[in-house]
Design a protein around this motif. Structure first.
Motif, short mmCIF file in Angstrom:
data_model
loop_
_atom_site.label_atom_id
_atom_site.label_comp_id
_atom_site.label_asym_id
_atom_site.label_seq_id
_atom_site.Cartn_x
_atom_site.Cartn_y
_atom_site.Cartn_z
N ALA A 174 46.74 33.80 40.58
CA ALA A 174 45.55 34.48 40.05
C ALA A 174 44.51 34.68 41.15
N LYS B 56 51.04 32.73 35.18
CA LYS B 56 52.49 32.66 35.12
C LYS B 56 52.95 31.24 35.44
N TYR C 3 46.19 37.66 35.20
CA TYR C 3 46.86 36.53 35.84
C TYR C 3 46.07 35.24 35.67
N GLU D 253 45.71 37.52 43.42
CA GLU D 253 45.49 38.82 42.80
C GLU D 253 44.01 39.18 42.81
#
Length: 201
Positions: free
Chosen positions: A111, A174, A169, A114
């Motif tokens: 995260a 994930k 994210y 990103e």
């Protein structure tokens, strides 16, 4: 002409990258290679100057000038990341350096990665918007600058969409293999009961 120049700048970007890493790692001329890599910003300067001259010579502002601004913004926001990525892989494959680590794949580390990439898109949108606004002021005719203003909205729309993707994210990180716990097995007695019930059927 502007579109042709954008294509030429894109090709030139990759040509300079290839030449830079070739001189640095294959020909063992690191200073020459670095000089070639540092020439990358000159492509954007050339594109900016040609775009301004085109407007000064009476060309109507159009999607071509907006696209040029977005290209320059993208290069400012993400060009350094591309150069770093290619240089790291070239150092590994051609110079015997360590294999560059890829971006994180799971959890909040992904995260944050990103989010960092999105900041590059945010910078790209800001640079493109600034260049387009300078063009609007340069032309000085509200009736001729509608296309430039629409490209400003396009830049921020793209940044907003990318921001939502990056935010997803953080909201739904994930999970990595270690985070996926196996299904708890049924107690021994429960398994025996199910086996007896199955035998009766």
């Amino acid at each position: 002409m502007i579109v042709t120049l954008i294509v030429a700048c894109e090709i030139g970007f990759w040509v300079l990258l290839a030449a830079g890493v070739t001189f640095r790692y294959l020909l063992k001329m690191p200073r020459t290679g670095l000089a070639l890599l540092l020439c990358e910003p000159l492509l954007e300067v050339v594109l900016l100057v040609v775009t301004a001259v085109d407007l000064k010579n009476g060309a109507d502002p159009s999607w071509k000038h907006g696209l040029a601004a977005l290209y320059i913004g993208y290069t400012v926001g993400h060009g350094h990341r591309t150069v770093k990525w290619l240089d790291g892989h070239a150092a590994h494959r051609l110079g015997g350096g360590p294999k560059p680590a890829g971006p994180p794949r799971y959890g909040m580390a992904r995260a944050r990665h990103e989010g960092s990439v999105w900041l590059g898109t945010l910078l790209a949108a800001a640079v493109a918007t600034g260049l387009l606004q300078l063009a609007v002021w340069y032309v000085g005719d509200p009736g001729r600058t509608t296309s430039l203003e629409s490209w400003q909205a396009t830049a921020w729309r793209a940044a907003g969409i990318h921001g939502l993707i990056a935010l997803s994210y953080a909201i739904w990180p994930k999970k990595g293999p270690a985070d996926r716990s196996p299904e708890p097995s049924a107690p021994h007695g429960a398994r025996k009961t199910r086996e007896r019930e199955g035998a009766r059927r």
